[in-house]
Scaffold this motif. Sequence first.
Motif, PDB file in Angstrom:
ATOM      1  N   SER A 886       0.842  -1.185   0.000  1.00 20.88           N
ATOM      2  CA  SER A 886       0.000   0.000   0.000  1.00 20.88           C
ATOM      3  C   SER A 886       0.884   1.245   0.000  1.00 20.88           C
ATOM      4  O   SER A 886       2.027   1.214   0.508  1.00 20.88           O
ATOM      5  CB  SER A 886      -0.899   0.012   1.237  1.00 20.88           C
ATOM      6  N   PRO A 887       0.406   2.354  -0.559  1.00 20.06           N
ATOM      7  CA  PRO A 887       1.187   3.608  -0.515  1.00 20.06           C
ATOM      8  C   PRO A 887       1.562   4.008   0.905  1.00 20.06           C
ATOM      9  O   PRO A 887       2.641   4.548   1.135  1.00 20.06           O
ATOM     10  CB  PRO A 887       0.250   4.633  -1.169  1.00 20.06           C
ATOM     11  N   ARG A 888       0.657   3.715   1.877  1.00 23.01           N
ATOM     12  CA  ARG A 888       0.966   4.073   3.267  1.00 23.01           C
ATOM     13  C   ARG A 888       2.156   3.268   3.787  1.00 23.01           C
ATOM     14  O   ARG A 888       3.013   3.791   4.504  1.00 23.01           O
ATOM     15  CB  ARG A 888      -0.265   3.831   4.142  1.00 23.01           C
ATOM     16  N   THR A 889       2.229   1.967   3.420  1.00 17.56           N
ATOM     17  CA  THR A 889       3.356   1.136   3.850  1.00 17.56           C
ATOM     18  C   THR A 889       4.652   1.651   3.246  1.00 17.56           C
ATOM     19  O   THR A 889       5.697   1.715   3.918  1.00 17.56           O
ATOM     20  CB  THR A 889       3.118  -0.322   3.442  1.00 17.56           C
ATOM     21  N   VAL A 890       4.598   2.044   1.965  1.00 16.67           N
ATOM     22  CA  VAL A 890       5.783   2.607   1.315  1.00 16.67           C
ATOM     23  C   VAL A 890       6.221   3.875   2.052  1.00 16.67           C
ATOM     24  O   VAL A 890       7.415   4.071   2.333  1.00 16.67           O
ATOM     25  CB  VAL A 890       5.485   2.919  -0.163  1.00 16.67           C
ATOM     26  N   SER A 891       5.259   4.734   2.374  1.00 17.67           N
ATOM     27  CA  SER A 891       5.571   5.977   3.085  1.00 17.67           C
ATOM     28  C   SER A 891       6.219   5.691   4.428  1.00 17.67           C
ATOM     29  O   SER A 891       7.184   6.351   4.829  1.00 17.67           O
ATOM     30  CB  SER A 891       4.286   6.788   3.275  1.00 17.67           C
ATOM     31  N   THR A 892       5.708   4.681   5.149  1.00 16.41           N
ATOM     32  CA  THR A 892       6.272   4.319   6.455  1.00 16.41           C
ATOM     33  C   THR A 892       7.716   3.872   6.313  1.00 16.41           C
ATOM     34  O   THR A 892       8.594   4.261   7.091  1.00 16.41           O
ATOM     35  CB  THR A 892       5.428   3.207   7.104  1.00 16.41           C
ATOM     36  N   HIS A 893       8.002   3.027   5.309  1.00 21.26           N
ATOM     37  CA  HIS A 893       9.377   2.554   5.101  1.00 21.26           C
ATOM     38  C   HIS A 893      10.316   3.713   4.779  1.00 21.26           C
ATOM     39  O   HIS A 893      11.441   3.777   5.286  1.00 21.26           O
ATOM     40  CB  HIS A 893       9.414   1.520   3.975  1.00 21.26           C
ATOM     41  N   LEU A 894       9.857   4.639   3.937  1.00 19.97           N
ATOM     42  CA  LEU A 894      10.700   5.794   3.607  1.00 19.97           C
ATOM     43  C   LEU A 894      10.965   6.638   4.845  1.00 19.97           C
ATOM     44  O   LEU A 894      12.081   7.130   5.055  1.00 19.97           O
ATOM     45  CB  LEU A 894      10.038   6.633   2.511  1.00 19.97           C
ATOM     46  N   TYR A 895       9.922   6.810   5.686  1.00 23.56           N
ATOM     47  CA  TYR A 895      10.071   7.575   6.918  1.00 23.56           C
ATOM     48  C   TYR A 895      11.134   6.943   7.813  1.00 23.56           C
ATOM     49  O   TYR A 895      11.914   7.640   8.477  1.00 23.56           O
ATOM     50  CB  TYR A 895       8.729   7.639   7.641  1.00 23.56           C
ATOM     51  N   GLN A 896      11.176   5.603   7.834  1.00 26.71           N
ATOM     52  CA  GLN A 896      12.134   4.912   8.699  1.00 26.71           C
ATOM     53  C   GLN A 896      13.542   4.897   8.124  1.00 26.71           C
ATOM     54  O   GLN A 896      14.529   4.931   8.863  1.00 26.71           O
ATOM     55  CB  GLN A 896      11.653   3.465   8.931  1.00 26.71           C
TER      56      GLN A 896
END
Length: 921
Positions: A886-896
Amino acid sequence: MTDRPRGDADGSLIGREADMERFGSFLAGVPLHGGSLALVGDPGVGKTALLTAVVRQAEAAGMRVLQTVGVQYRAQAGYGALRQLLASLAEVHSTAMRMPDLAGVLGSERCAAPGHDVVTEAVVSLVAGLSRDAPTLLVLDDAQWLDRPSSVVLGHVARRLPNTGTGFLCTVRLGEESFFDHSGLPLHELGPLSETASDELLRRRFPALATRVRRRLIAEAEGNPLALLELPTALTESQRITVRALPSHIPLTRRLQSTFASRISALPPATRHLLLVAALEGSGNMLVVRRAVSGRCSLKHLAPAEHTQLVRIDDSTGRLSFRHSLIRSAVVELSTSAQRRNVHRALAEAWTAVPEQRAWHLAQAAEGPDERIAALLEEVADISARRGDGPNAVSALVRAAELSPDATSYARRLAKAAYMGANLTGDVGDVPRLLEDARQAAPGAESPAVAVAAAMYLLNSYGDIDTAHRLLSGAIALQPEPYDLTDATLYEAVSTLLMVCVHGGRRELWTDFDRALAKCAAVPDTLELLRSTFADPARARPTDWERLDAAIRALPGTSDPVRIVRIATAGAYADRLGEMEEPLRLTARGGLSGQNIFPAIQASFLWSSHAWFTGQWPELRQVAQQGLRWCEELDYPLRSWTGKFVLACVHAACGEYAAARALADQMDQWAGSRRGHAVSCYAAHARTLIALSQGDFEQAHRHAGKVTPAGAFAPFAGHAVWTILDQVEAEVHTGRRAKAAEHVRAARAAHLEAVSPRLNMVLLASAAMAAEHDDEAVRGLSAALAVDGAGRWPFDNARIHLYLGERLRRSKAPARARTHLSAAAEAFERLGAHPWADRARKELRACGTPVPPPGGSTLTPQQREIARLAATGLTNKQIGEKLRLSPRTVSTHLYQLFPKLGITTRAALHDALEQLDHFPD
């Protein structure tokens, strides 16, 4: 009780099948998981009816059910609802009475109950124990009307029940002001009935209604079950069958009130009197009601009200409940003021054994000034303040003032309410009005209470330190000598004067304070400690630290938030806050329920100071920001500077220079014209850290010198104890090594190395940095790292590793240097102190060591792939489609992964990944 429309005669609920299914699932999960659920809805929507059905289902499943109900008109007595809850089953009550922390709540109120957090822990322990025997369900009806202490405790309990095998259900009326905080609890909103369900309800309960009438009532009721059940009873027989026209439309609430009023007015006088007693008593305690009506009527006179279903008596508990809160309201509104006063007098006699309840009923019964009742209420206020119930204390004092027979007492109690409100509840905005009323009543009577309240207002509205100091000093000087600090208002005046002196930080201010303290017959330990260990810690004696440690050891179990905060403040510069972490957290959390806001602000910032040194920086940001929000909401700018200081320190260490400078600018701007030296020191310390983080040591030297000159500890500059390592580093790096050594000698002359292990570590490191010879420096820095528990202060510890690595590299020991520089870089990176991590990595490169980007080796394969795709310019959505994420999961990984790569934007990904390729996982 509350909105109690029932379903059919068999107990079923009409139109609530989906709601019952949700609650059935909740009940099924209670034995396995426990948990909480709040049922919210408008008045009359049927919350109580649904709750009653759920309780029957729980009891049928073998659950143990404890119930209580909030009451709108109940006298303001603490823990009434909690007592009712724990007394609803005899075996639970007897168990609770054997628990010391609950016995004070359940028994006589002559002794102050323990603090809310202590009571919370005891209740959770009690119900968890009960649930090991059988699943237990706590049920709160009309939670918006629980008394404040019960609201706070039960609100905390509701959040502590997961995994205890205990369930928690409550009903909360939407739009009603409440002390009960249900935010964060799972919610189930009960909406209006559908038109179909409304029609079915009317057909079953009122089968003779004509179709046209039924449709009109459905339209008027708008799905409100209580209105559907009550409106037909207001109609005459001819109106129900449309022989006569229906009345014109009137607002629903007025119509319901009118319905209740007519039904109550038709009752016999004895029944109406009993209902009035029950309504004003509030808890449904029939023993109290029986005592209050003795000699005038008996409980048998309740029968007409029961027959008309206005009230009901629970056979299992013997408690009376109103069918709906509006019935209770109507009962009270239909009575005369003389009737209400007579009932309150009778209730006061019925509560003879419970002074707090008795005092409130006497106060409500009073027809004019009465010093005896006013004195009783002032005692209630003092007890409430000691147990942390600031709102109840202020309410009691305001009512006590109204009952005071002379102007001087009236003014004194109003002023006391003002300063107590400012000290506990955050009601600074009410101070001018209360003080003006007090001054008009007794012109020129500047009592200590008036001075404290006025000083609190001046400090937080204008920051007028000097005027506040004159007010307090003058009021204290007018008191008979020796000063008696057992007088609560005089004690508060001296305590407030001390904090004024702390913020002013000038010797002349302290001269007046010390003169006043010398005239006291006896000085409480909090004042002595604050004066010796906080006002000027560099001049505290070993016996002062011993007394502080004894006071901290005696603190567990203390419910007084003011004492907790004052003892913690006394230990702030001495690294004692870790020993008080739990009381500070609990006091800070109290503000979330609107309780004791001022101590909550102070506790938040004190804990944040501890978190700064112990490296709990993410939580520090959250806690400090919450405290600052309270400061802004309640106009407490003076107290905000401590919170802004610790945030500025974190911003500076993490390289967030603009944010750190903005906070330092605010501090300097406020302190300048007000001569607030302590706040100027906060700003100077923050600027010192900014300069050190940027490697600008000359600027660091200049700013550190504003706190205290190198080689000395300025009097009444407690902050100088926190800047030792910063000042010494600045002096050494600007070629002022002799000044650095002189500063270390001054610290040792003050015996600061004996104050705490952290200060011992700091002084060993500072002395080593000031040493001329490398061997001496390496030994000293190694000794600093060997101090017991050195890792508890990760930022200071990492700095010492950095200094040791730098010295070893310069002394041609690169292998040993790499060990300490790597440890420093890793620790700084964990903290988010990126400028310091960069400095350590730069030193590592100077040692000839290839240095990976920060955290590079911790990237997962998936994070690498996401980073690679993002570096090509793909959006989160496009990356997600390729990787089936999901785009949200991608965003979370980038944030980390951004902090791991030491970058903040996508544009930097390409270079960071190239560098990372040289250091594969």
